[in-house]
Design a protein around this motif. Structure first.
Motif, mmCIF file in Angstrom:
data_model
loop_
_atom_site.group_PDB
_atom_site.id
_atom_site.type_symbol
_atom_site.label_atom_id
_atom_site.label_comp_id
_atom_site.label_asym_id
_atom_site.label_seq_id
_atom_site.Cartn_x
_atom_site.Cartn_y
_atom_site.Cartn_z
ATOM 1 N N UNK A 1 6.851 4.963 -4.774
ATOM 2 C CA UNK A 1 7.154 5.132 -6.189
ATOM 3 C C UNK A 1 7.114 6.606 -6.617
ATOM 4 N N UNK A 2 6.476 7.455 -5.799
ATOM 5 C CA UNK A 2 6.467 8.887 -6.084
ATOM 6 C C UNK A 2 7.901 9.426 -6.126
ATOM 7 N N UNK B 1 0.823 -1.202 0.000
ATOM 8 C CA UNK B 1 0.000 0.000 0.000
ATOM 9 C C UNK B 1 0.857 1.251 0.000
ATOM 10 N N UNK B 2 2.078 1.130 0.495
ATOM 11 C CA UNK B 2 2.963 2.277 0.576
ATOM 12 C C UNK B 2 3.725 2.525 -0.724
ATOM 13 N N UNK B 3 3.616 1.625 -1.690
ATOM 14 C CA UNK B 3 4.331 1.797 -2.947
ATOM 15 C C UNK B 3 3.565 2.684 -3.929
ATOM 16 N N UNK B 4 2.236 2.534 -3.967
ATOM 17 C CA UNK B 4 1.458 3.275 -4.954
ATOM 18 C C UNK B 4 0.018 3.407 -4.476
ATOM 19 N N UNK B 5 -0.725 4.312 -5.137
ATOM 20 C CA UNK B 5 -2.160 4.454 -4.867
ATOM 21 C C UNK B 5 -2.968 3.576 -5.817
ATOM 22 N N UNK B 6 -2.756 3.798 -7.095
ATOM 23 C CA UNK B 6 -3.477 3.052 -8.127
ATOM 24 C C UNK B 6 -2.514 2.724 -9.264
ATOM 25 N N UNK B 7 -2.879 1.727 -10.016
ATOM 26 C CA UNK B 7 -2.135 1.435 -11.240
ATOM 27 C C UNK B 7 -3.104 0.860 -12.254
ATOM 28 N N UNK B 8 -2.755 0.986 -13.494
ATOM 29 C CA UNK B 8 -3.583 0.405 -14.542
ATOM 30 C C UNK B 8 -2.689 -0.019 -15.692
ATOM 31 N N UNK B 9 -3.129 -1.020 -16.407
ATOM 32 C CA UNK B 9 -2.323 -1.554 -17.496
ATOM 33 C C UNK B 9 -3.211 -2.297 -18.473
ATOM 34 N N UNK B 10 -2.683 -2.536 -19.647
ATOM 35 C CA UNK B 10 -3.430 -3.265 -20.658
ATOM 36 C C UNK B 10 -2.625 -4.456 -21.136
ATOM 37 N N UNK B 11 -3.351 -5.448 -21.559
ATOM 38 C CA UNK B 11 -2.740 -6.704 -21.972
ATOM 39 C C UNK B 11 -2.313 -6.646 -23.423
ATOM 40 N N UNK B 12 -1.065 -7.036 -23.672
ATOM 41 C CA UNK B 12 -0.594 -7.307 -25.019
ATOM 42 C C UNK B 12 -0.382 -8.805 -25.104
ATOM 43 N N UNK B 13 -1.364 -9.489 -25.623
ATOM 44 C CA UNK B 13 -1.376 -10.948 -25.572
ATOM 45 C C UNK B 13 -0.499 -11.550 -26.659
ATOM 46 N N UNK B 14 0.289 -12.540 -26.252
ATOM 47 C CA UNK B 14 1.024 -13.374 -27.186
ATOM 48 C C UNK B 14 0.711 -14.824 -26.867
ATOM 49 N N UNK B 15 0.886 -15.691 -27.848
ATOM 50 C CA UNK B 15 0.583 -17.102 -27.610
ATOM 51 C C UNK B 15 1.565 -17.739 -26.646
ATOM 52 N N UNK C 1 1.440 -0.313 -18.690
ATOM 53 C CA UNK C 1 0.526 0.669 -18.129
ATOM 54 C C UNK C 1 1.248 1.751 -17.358
ATOM 55 N N UNK C 2 0.548 2.327 -16.402
ATOM 56 C CA UNK C 2 1.096 3.408 -15.587
ATOM 57 C C UNK C 2 0.804 3.170 -14.113
ATOM 58 N N UNK C 3 1.612 3.794 -13.284
ATOM 59 C CA UNK C 3 1.439 3.740 -11.834
ATOM 60 C C UNK C 3 1.199 5.158 -11.330
ATOM 61 N N UNK C 4 0.169 5.318 -10.516
ATOM 62 C CA UNK C 4 -0.105 6.601 -9.882
ATOM 63 C C UNK C 4 0.299 6.515 -8.412
ATOM 64 N N UNK C 5 1.238 7.387 -8.014
ATOM 65 C CA UNK C 5 1.738 7.377 -6.639
ATOM 66 C C UNK C 5 1.772 8.805 -6.125
ATOM 67 N N UNK C 6 1.020 9.073 -5.078
ATOM 68 C CA UNK C 6 1.018 10.401 -4.472
ATOM 69 C C UNK C 6 2.300 10.603 -3.667
#
Length: 893
Positions: free
Chosen positions: A272-273, A241-255, A262-267
């Motif tokens: 990580x801020x 919990x102390x590393x970041x607030x939120x993060x989001x990412x998208x899948x690049x699928x390979x077989x 994605x990105x990390x949001x850290x206050x």
């Protein structure tokens, strides 16, 4: 290790399992943002899925998908899928482009998911029949009122779930509490609909063609993963919990891989801020990781002084006084400002590498590395601080006690908080710290022998796929380290994350953070293990016998050493003689299983070759044409408990055969099958191993040990030369190995007792012991020169661990298997100072082969039903193995 990225990798399993249903069910869902008003901030994860019609077959057949699935989520998905497929009206209404899945902790043992979708042009007359199946009796879901909506309970046979339909939105879950949480959140406004980061994630998805993306709430994540991880690891993971607030990412699928970008949001209160003010760079320390590294975390800074100033401010901001307390402790003890000391002496890069024997509880099994600005100046300053440090010289390298126990934490912050820095050594411009001297010794061994990951081609191939410049990298091996991961998980975590077709299908996991103008960029990479492992072995041929094998095939060489053959027995007790060109010369049924090695004798002393072996009740001598020798088979006086021993004292082919039986007696025979004159059956108790013969200063000695610690020394005639017993209560389960010495009094037999103590039994009756490590009473022990230094090493195998210790008890190398090992290790010494150490795993039906540095040989592990047999012939290293299916395979190493 206490990194949140472990959690993300674990949660991918859940996420992908849910994706499976939606990709296969051909859903199209409305991109209406009002649906977010039903997604509570209690959810740790929110997954967005977009459907493409050509994915159905890919996700159905591609092995990269089902290997990560949870069986219970698959079942849940299939139930919902079957309902949608059977109700054409409902299925046709689900015709937009996006679907959301929200995941949160239910209770101490369970997590659950809420599925949210939008229905287009669909207004059922009765919502209680929403999931009615066409052409079947109507099923009415029971309704109850909650926060102005009706929660319906659908129950039809084994299918059961809950749902709410508030036009146009449909919420479905197996858990009514999740439906209630969504309705309550909409009413009081505690949803993601107003979350700025969540909106930013949605904006990035607007024109994206990605198949799957996810949003992570680190505040709720710690509760979610507490289901899967056990203490003390679970406790350390609360730092996530102390590393970041939120993060989001998208899948690049390979077989053959999962890749999330994605990105990390850290206050300003999050670790990580601190990286936002740093510039990415290439790693220097990666070149110095030991080849035995299981996992590591690597921090690269561009402005270390600015980083530590911000770190100090951050700890005050979050009112975490531990950091400052450690600084004050150092100042009080050594009268220095530790922050100034670090800024003046330590460079911009840090690595903590963890070995397979890493202990979360004791923080041992790791080595930390830092770049020094001036190594000589650093040593001079330490010398002024600590006048008489504990010092040990190992392979010309000084290892000293280190004055600052949390040095890496003070220098680099939260990721290194748990690591104790009690000892150090300096190699060139690198400061190496660890919690134990043994960990530093092991690293020195690897460094000086160039056993580094930079020379490991599979690892280098993996690293080459990552961003070559970054600020933070976490890496862990997966394939081959399942048991390391198991030790960190709860029973539920083990059942869900480590399965037969689970993580072991993947080679490794990595998580990178890179600071850029766009923010903190994150990436996750997890490739499947390749089946096309480059191999240094050549298969010459393979044949299939009439039945499965009952023992390991064995090489034999003719008396004249001109011909080589393979002898093997199948489950029908048929013995085969096979030549080196795979021709079966003969096969003969002998009614019982062979329990000894195949020995070669010259029965008539005429240069002809015969095969000698025993079963439980008989001794056999058969020639190379398959004919039995006169008087054979010989019936034993009692059932044999072990294989026979064959001795030729004068090398004149006057063979002597000794065999131990279940009546606790040892019997002696000559090659014609007659009892040896003067050798009455010797009662020795339950013998540990076959009779051994040694010759010390021209004197023949026959040695027998039993499991209760009785030791017997006989001469050729069977006369007792010495007899004594070990301490009361001591038991033996491993054979004794002879350690020859030019000094008569130093000749000894060596093994371990049930507690793992190494016992030396000298031929004059003296006994000595030493202790190396802690072992169960199921451990295996071997004493042989594995490291190639003309000194025998201590080899332990206990459960799933292989540990090789040198003569001075320094750890030579170790390895962790995917399963427990229930067979002793074997050694093949093919020339002076060169040998291979092997392990057979019955559970996985695999053979492992290691060289003297501990490196697993290319092409191994190999499928096999028992330990292989080896032969060196004209500098060619030959190996024969058998498989459970009855195959015999001939390899050149």
């Amino acid at each position: 290790m206490k990194k949140a990225v472990w959690i993300i990798s674990a949660l991918l399993t859940i996420i992908i399992s849910m994706a499976y249903f939606y990709f296969r069910s051909s859903l199209n869902i409305n991109n209406n943002k009002d649906i977010f008003s039903y997604i509570s901030t209690n959810n740790a994860l929110v997954v967005s899925l977009k459907y493409e019609s050509d994915l159905q077959d890919i996700f159905k057949n591609d092995q990269n998908i089902p290997s990560l699935l949870f069986s219970d989520f698959i079942q849940e998905s299939l139930e919902l899928e079957s309902l949608l497929k059977q109700n054409i009206l409902l299925q046709n209404s689900v015709n937009a482009q996006e679907i959301y899945i929200a995941c949160q902790k239910l209770n101490a043992k369970n997590a659950g998911c809420l599925y949210l979708t939008s229905l287009n042009n669909f207004e059922p007359e009765d919502p209680s029949t929403l999931f009615n199946v066409d052409d079947q009796p109507v099923v009415y879901a029971k309704a109850r009122a909650f926060e102005g909506s009706n929660i319906y309970h659908y129950l039809n046979g084994t299918k059961e779930f809950y749902y709410v339909y508030n036009s146009p939105y449909l919420l479905v879950s197996k858990h009514p509490t999740l439906i209630e949480d969504a309705l309550r959140a909409k009413l009081n406004g505690s949803t993601y609909s107003s979350n700025l980061v969540f909106k930013k994630w949605q904006d990035t998805q607007a024109n994206s063609k990605t198949l799957l993306s996810m949003f992570v709430n680190h505040q709720a994540l710690n509760e979610f993963y507490s289901i899967y991880f056990q203490l003390p690891f679970q406790k350390s993971l609360y730092f996530s919990e102390e590393f970041a607030d939120y993060s989001y990412s998208e899948l690049n699928y390979k077989s053959d891989a999962w890749i999330f970008n994605g990105e990390v949001e850290a206050s300003e209160k999050k670790y990580f801020h601190l990286l936002k003010s740093q510039t990415e760079n290439r790693s220097y320390l990666l070149n110095y990781l030991s080849n035995n590294t299981w996992s590591f975390q690597n921090l690269i800074l561009s402005d270390a002084i600015l980083f530590r100033n911000d770190l100090q401010i951050q700890h005050k901001l979050i009112q975490d006084f531990y950091y400052e307390a450690e600084q004050k402790l150092v100042a009080k003890k050594y009268f220095i400002d530790i922050k100034t000391f670090i800024n003046e002496q330590i460079g911009e890069e840090f690595i903590a590498s963890y070995n397979a024997n890493y202990s979360v509880l004791t923080h041992t099994g790791y080595v930390g590395m830092m770049v020094l600005k001036q190594a000589n100046v650093f040593e001079e300053k330490l010398a002024r601080l600590v006048k008489n440090p504990r010092t040990e010289v190992y392979k010309s390298q000084e290892i000293k006690s280190f004055p600052f126990r949390k040095f890496m934490f003070l220098a680099a912050g939260l990721p290194f908080k748990e690591l104790e820095t009690k000892f150090y050594t300096i190699i060139d411009d690198r400061l190496m710290v660890a919690a134990t001297i043994a960990d530093l010794k092991k690293y020195i061994d690897d460094f000086q022998s160039d056993q580094l990951l930079k020379n490991n081609e599979p690892f280098q191939n993996y690293i080459s796929t990552l961003n070559d410049q970054y600020n933070y990298l976490f890496f862990t091996g997966i394939s081959g380290y399942e048991n390391n991961i198991k030790s960190l998980l709860t029973n539920k975590g083990n059942a869900k994350l480590i399965e037969r077709l689970g993580w072991s299908n993947y080679s490794a996991f990595s998580y990178q953070i890179t600071s850029s103008d766009a923010g903190l960029i994150s990436s996750i990479y997890m490739p499947m293990k390749s089946d096309d492992t480059e191999t240094s072995i050549e298969q010459k041929w393979q044949i299939t016998l009439d039945a499965e094998l009952s023992n390991s095939p064995q090489w034999i060489r003719s008396i004249g050493k001109t011909e080589t053959y393979i002898v093997v027995q199948d489950d029908t007790n048929t013995v085969y003689l096979i030549d080196e060109d795979s021709n079966i010369k003969w096969k003969k049924n002998i009614n019982q299983k062979i329990i000894s090695n195949i020995e070669v004798v010259d029965y008539y002393k005429n240069g002809e070759t015969q095969l000698l072996f025993n079963t439980s009740n008989y001794i056999y001598v058969i020639d190379l044409t398959g004919q039995m020798m006169p008087n054979y088979p010989i019936k034993l006086a009692a059932t044999a408990s072990l294989g026979l021993s064959l001795f030729d004292y004068e090398k004149d082919k006057n063979y002597r055969i000794f065999i131990t039986c279940n009546n606790q007696c040892v019997y002696g025979y000559d090659i014609s099958g007659r009892p040896i004159d003067g050798w009455n059956p010797k009662r020795v108790g339950q013998a540990l191993d076959r009779v051994q013969h040694i010759n010390v200063k021209g004197k023949d000695v026959l040695f027998v040990a039993n499991n209760q610690g009785y030791f017997y020394f006989y001469n050729r005639k069977g006369e007792v030369q010495a007899q004594f017993k070990d301490s009361a209560g001591i038991e033996y389960h491993n054979p004794f190995y002879f350690d020859a010495n030019i000094e008569f009094a130093k000749n000894r037999f060596i093994s371990t007792d049930q507690k793992g103590k190494i016992k030396s039994i000298f031929i004059d009756g003296r006994r000595m012991y030493k202790t190396v490590g802690n072992w169960t009473d199921k451990h295996f022990f071997t004493f042989a020169d594995v490291m190639g230094d003309e000194k025998s090493d201590y080899v332990f195998v206990d459960n799933n661990q292989l540990m090789v210790y040198q003569d001075d008890t320094t750890l030579g190398f170790n390895y962790q298997f995917n399963s427990n090992v229930i067979h002793p290790p074997f050694i093949w010494r093919y020339k002076q100072n060169e040998s291979l150490l092997g392990i057979f795993s019955e559970e996985t039906q695999q053979v492992y082969l290691f060289d003297r540095t501990g490196k697993l040989q290319n092409g191994f592990p190999l499928k096999a039903s028992a330990s292989p047999s080896f032969l060196i012939d004209n500098e060619l290293k030959k190996m024969i193995i058998g498989t459970k299916e009855g195959k015999i395979i001939y390899y050149l190493l």
